[in-house]
Design a protein around this motif. Structure first.
Motif, short mmCIF file in Angstrom:
data_model
loop_
_atom_site.label_atom_id
_atom_site.label_comp_id
_atom_site.label_asym_id
_atom_site.label_seq_id
_atom_site.Cartn_x
_atom_site.Cartn_y
_atom_site.Cartn_z
N HIS A 1 -6.39 3.96 -9.23
CA HIS A 1 -6.58 5.24 -8.83
C HIS A 1 -7.33 5.26 -7.35
N SER A 2 -8.53 4.18 -7.34
CA SER A 2 -9.09 4.07 -6.21
C SER A 2 -8.31 3.76 -5.13
N HIS A 3 -7.38 2.76 -5.50
CA HIS A 3 -6.64 2.13 -4.43
C HIS A 3 -5.53 3.38 -3.83
N GLU A 4 -5.18 4.16 -4.72
CA GLU A 4 -4.25 5.42 -4.07
C GLU A 4 -5.24 6.28 -3.22
N VAL A 5 -6.46 6.58 -3.68
CA VAL A 5 -7.27 7.57 -2.77
C VAL A 5 -7.60 6.99 -1.70
N ALA A 6 -8.01 5.55 -1.57
CA ALA A 6 -8.17 5.01 -0.44
C ALA A 6 -7.04 4.95 0.72
N LYS A 7 -5.67 4.75 0.11
CA LYS A 7 -4.53 4.85 0.99
C LYS A 7 -4.45 6.10 1.62
N GLU A 8 -4.79 7.32 0.85
CA GLU A 8 -4.54 8.48 1.04
C GLU A 8 -5.48 8.66 2.33
N LEU A 9 -6.76 8.15 2.07
CA LEU A 9 -7.66 8.45 3.42
C LEU A 9 -7.23 7.49 4.55
N GLY A 10 -6.39 6.73 4.69
CA GLY A 10 -6.08 5.63 5.65
C GLY A 10 -6.79 4.41 5.67
N TYR A 11 -7.08 3.80 4.67
CA TYR A 11 -7.92 2.56 4.73
C TYR A 11 -6.54 1.56 4.25
N LYS A 12 -6.79 0.40 4.90
CA LYS A 12 -5.82 -0.46 4.74
C LYS A 12 -5.97 -1.82 3.80
N SER A 13 -7.49 -1.98 3.56
CA SER A 13 -7.55 -3.15 2.68
C SER A 13 -9.00 -2.79 2.04
N ILE A 14 -9.16 -3.67 0.79
CA ILE A 14 -10.43 -3.59 0.21
C ILE A 14 -10.82 -4.96 -0.26
N VAL A 15 -12.11 -5.40 -0.15
CA VAL A 15 -12.52 -6.74 -0.17
C VAL A 15 -13.62 -6.52 -1.43
N LEU A 16 -13.33 -7.65 -2.13
CA LEU A 16 -14.45 -7.85 -3.32
C LEU A 16 -14.76 -8.93 -3.73
N LEU A 17 -15.88 -9.28 -4.54
CA LEU A 17 -16.27 -10.46 -4.99
C LEU A 17 -16.28 -10.32 -6.68
N GLY A 18 -15.34 -11.01 -7.09
CA GLY A 18 -15.39 -10.80 -8.71
C GLY A 18 -14.68 -11.71 -9.29
N HIS A 19 -14.31 -11.40 -10.60
CA HIS A 19 -13.80 -12.36 -11.45
C HIS A 19 -12.20 -12.78 -10.91
N GLU A 20 -12.00 -14.04 -10.70
CA GLU A 20 -10.78 -14.57 -10.31
C GLU A 20 -9.59 -14.50 -11.30
N ASP A 21 -9.90 -14.23 -12.61
CA ASP A 21 -8.59 -13.88 -13.51
C ASP A 21 -8.47 -12.41 -13.56
N TYR A 22 -9.39 -11.67 -13.10
CA TYR A 22 -8.97 -10.24 -13.40
C TYR A 22 -8.42 -9.60 -12.30
N TYR A 23 -8.93 -9.54 -11.28
CA TYR A 23 -8.42 -8.70 -10.08
C TYR A 23 -7.05 -9.28 -9.60
#
Length: 176
Positions: A105-127
């Motif tokens: 859902h956060s990806h969809e909202v971010a797209k609607e707001l015009g953002y092109k990418s998301i960066v994270l530091l997280g679990h390599e098996d989950y994301y």
């Protein structure tokens, strides 16, 4: 189990603080201060209210996600992106799809707001199941020494990272 997603509001802050605290209580790779990071980010100019989202089950807040602004900088230019930090789910609701719904859902909202990418530091098996790839594939570096397999990015728009290379610049709220 019906999961309702909505934008967080000020009345949620205390519940979200407690939720984040419980969600990370037993996390091995945590400083157990994520709830304070969220408080700092809410007060910063990198905060985007529409990208602070809660998940409810039976009118109880059981999950939260926050995306905030960050930059990817190189010698030529600076590109605006988003940081996913943190995503939190009450322990008794983990593994039931709450985190997945929040992320998608956060990806969809971010797209609607015009953002092109998301960066994270997280679990390599989950994301990776949500489309996240290693930042190194795109020539994007983290500003601190962390394992490369935990540094990931997802592209939200076609050619969203075309020509983007450089170092991630996190807002100061991440380091206070």
């Amino acid at each position: 189990m019906e999961i309702k997603l909505r934008q967080e509001n000020e009345n949620d802050y205390k519940s979200v603080f407690q939720l984040i605290e419980k969600a990370f209580e037993n996390e091995e790779y945590s400083d157990h201060k994520e709830q304070f990071l969220v408080e700092r980010l809410r007060k910063s100019d990198t905060f985007i209210p529409e990208l602070s989202i809660v998940a409810e089950v039976n009118n109880q807040i059981v999950g939260h996600i926050l995306l905030s602004k960050l930059e990817i900088e190189n010698d030529i230019n600076t590109i605006e992106s988003l940081a996913l930090a943190p995503v939190s789910v009450l322990p008794e609701f983990q593994g039931k799809g709450v985190g997945s719904k929040l992320i998608l859902h956060s990806h969809e909202v971010a797209k609607e707001l015009g953002y092109k990418s998301i960066v994270l530091l997280g679990h390599e098996d989950y994301y990776p199941r949500f489309g996240y790839e290693l930042t190194s594939k795109y020539g994007i570096e983290m500003p601190f020494d962390v394992p490369a397999e935990n540094c990931m990015v997802v592209i939200l728009a076609e050619n969203g990272l075309l020509g983007v290379r450089g170092k991630v610049i996190y807002p100061s709220a991440f380091f206070e």
